[in-house]
Design an enzyme around this catalytic site. Structure first.
Site, mmCIF file in Angstrom:
data_model
loop_
_atom_site.group_PDB
_atom_site.id
_atom_site.type_symbol
_atom_site.label_atom_id
_atom_site.label_comp_id
_atom_site.label_asym_id
_atom_site.label_seq_id
_atom_site.Cartn_x
_atom_site.Cartn_y
_atom_site.Cartn_z
ATOM 1 N N ARG A 310 0.829 -1.204 0.000
ATOM 2 C CA ARG A 310 0.000 0.000 0.000
ATOM 3 C C ARG A 310 0.868 1.261 0.000
ATOM 4 O O ARG A 310 1.808 1.373 0.804
ATOM 5 C CB ARG A 310 -0.905 -0.005 1.242
ATOM 6 C CG ARG A 310 -1.692 1.257 1.492
ATOM 7 C CD ARG A 310 -2.765 1.486 0.471
ATOM 8 N NE ARG A 310 -3.679 2.542 0.909
ATOM 9 C CZ ARG A 310 -4.508 3.187 0.095
ATOM 10 N NH1 ARG A 310 -4.546 2.872 -1.205
ATOM 11 N NH2 ARG A 310 -5.309 4.114 0.561
ATOM 12 N N GLU A 405 -11.900 -20.628 28.458
ATOM 13 C CA GLU A 405 -10.888 -21.290 29.307
ATOM 14 C C GLU A 405 -10.336 -20.363 30.383
ATOM 15 O O GLU A 405 -9.159 -20.392 30.717
ATOM 16 C CB GLU A 405 -9.753 -21.875 28.453
ATOM 17 C CG GLU A 405 -10.231 -23.060 27.637
ATOM 18 C CD GLU A 405 -9.197 -24.143 27.485
ATOM 19 O OE1 GLU A 405 -8.380 -24.347 28.391
ATOM 20 O OE2 GLU A 405 -9.225 -24.795 26.438
ATOM 21 N N GLY A 406 -11.218 -19.536 30.919
ATOM 22 C CA GLY A 406 -10.852 -18.600 31.978
ATOM 23 C C GLY A 406 -10.619 -17.216 31.418
ATOM 24 O O GLY A 406 -9.736 -17.015 30.591
#
Length: 429
Positions: A310, A405-406
């Protein structure tokens, strides 16, 4: 696409890794060989082979923008059956299962290497694959020989899925708040209750289910783990949840209504379920963190390539310090996250307690994944907000890493309590 003969050969080669391990690897579950007594930041030849195998699989089967690609499964929510089947054929599924039950018996470090590579392609597909590992972990840790032969053995004989059933509609991080009950009746247990956000919920051949068995006992002794066959009468599988990201994963609610489970399917001992369920996280949290690292690395790579292509003001945007410094910070995050993952995995493989480090790895890698994905979208500008480019998917997929998972907050609770307990005891962590 990998030829079937090549896949079979690669899987056979992968299986030879387990037989080449020293005797200690066969004794210590979830362990990998360590040739050095001190710190090492390199991978063993076997781990490099696994990394190369997983990387090539991801490049050929997950990333391409064809009907079997990650983009297709993200857009349709279709479960990636064929991709998972090929992963199973290559030995990239059920990697934790010990060799004596037909598996590779890989360590946490080995599996972390694989998880990062698969997640680089698509974390939804990686989550579907690793959900097997999460469900299998309690069986590997606490199952008897008959249970392992029956439930782990079948996973190596055909490409089956399984699921970890702990979370409920009203209890996620607060496991003590689970209300699913199991009552002993004769030589069977009868389970009633509901589970929610169960990965592979609609595809599982069997479930690990945590249920309360003693209303009066403290949390550590109130729950029991059960292996429940997926076709048991009384199980109702809810509709697939349409989530913000990781849509290739099959997430559903489950209802258990007078589901009978034989006594032989009690995992470990009655009342030991909480300890077993939590013990699995010391193994799986580093792998979730490895997957988050894979996503963070993908975001960095996509942003770096785009920044070189870009152009603004007559030059690639990578030449602008504002962009270059963002890329530098993204790279720092990937390397730091991976090092935390590897430390947590290495500790577990050495038979040392890794809870503190597993929580650190999970919390930090999750947040790096979110930051890198957001920064990648920013570097892409308007294109980053469009589905024709890959980074908007990364941003959607990243968020769940801070939740499942927490949560990141639960990880900080574990970390801070461990730190303060050590400080009070005068112990250096």
């Amino acid at each position: 696409m990998l030829a079937r003969s090549s896949i079979a050969a690669a899987r056979a080669a992968s299986r030879s890794i387990s037989t080449a391990r020293p005797a200690v690897a066969a004794v210590r579950q979830f362990s990998s060989e360590s040739a050095s007594s001190g710190p090492s930041f390199g991978l063993s030849p076997e781990q490099l082979e696994l990394q190369d195998l997983a990387r090539k699989f991801t490049a050929s089967e997950i990333i391409p923008k064809v009907i079997t690609s990650a983009a297709h499964h993200d857009q349709t929510g279709e479960y990636p059956v064929e991709i998972l089947k090929k992963a199973w054929e290559l030995g990239l599924l059920n990697t934790h299962i010990p060799a004596e039950y037909g598996g590779l018996g890989l360590g946490v470090m080995d599996c972390a290497v694989i998880s990062e590579e698969i997640a680089y392609g698509c974390t939804g597909i990686q989550t579907a694959a690793e959900a097997n590992g999460l469900a299998e972990a309690p069986v590997i840790l606490a199952g008897n020989d008959a249970q392992k032969k029956k439930y782990l053995g079948r996973m190596t004989e055909e490409p089956l899925m399984c699921a970890y059933g702990v979370t409920e509609p009203g209890a996620g991080s607060d496991v003590a708040g689970l209300v699913t009950r199991a009552v002993k009746k004769g030589n069977k247990w009868v389970i009633n209750g509901s589970k929610m956000w169960i990965t592979n919920g609609g595809k599982a051949n069997w479930y690990f289910v945590l249920a309360k068995t003693d209303e009066k006992a403290p949390t550590g002794k109130a729950f029991t783990g059960f292996i429940v066959d997926g076709d048991s009468p009384g199980i109702t599988v809810g509709p697939k949840e349409i989530n913000m990201g990781q849509r290739a994963s099959d997430t559903r609610g489950l209802t258990f209504e007078d589901v009978e489970v034989p006594e032989e399917n009690v995992l470990g001992t009655v009342g030991a379920g909480f300890k077993i369920a939590m013990g699995a996280f010391d193994i799986t949290r580093p792998l979730v963190a490895a997957a988050a690292t894979g996503l963070a690395r993908r975001a960095l790579d996509e942003a770096s390539k785009y920044a070189l292509e870009r152009k603004t003001m007559g030059q690639p945007i990578a030449n602008h310090q504002a962009i270059a410094f963002m890329l530098a910070d993204m790279a720092i995050g990937v390397e730091a996250a991976r090092n935390l993952v590897w430390k947590a995995a290495w500790l577990r493989d050495q038979g040392k307690r890794n809870t503190y480090w597993a929580s650190m790895a999970k919390a930090y890698a999750s947040e790096v994944a979110n930051k890198n994905a957001a920064d990648a979208v920013q570097i892409f500008g308007g294109n980053g907000f469009n589905t024709a480019y890959p980074v908007e998917k990364l941003m959607r997929d990243a968020k769940i890493f801070m939740i499942y998972e927490g949560t990141s907050q639960i990880q900080r609770l574990v970390i801070s309590r461990t730190l303060l307990d050590a400080t009070k005891a005068g112990v250096q962590l």
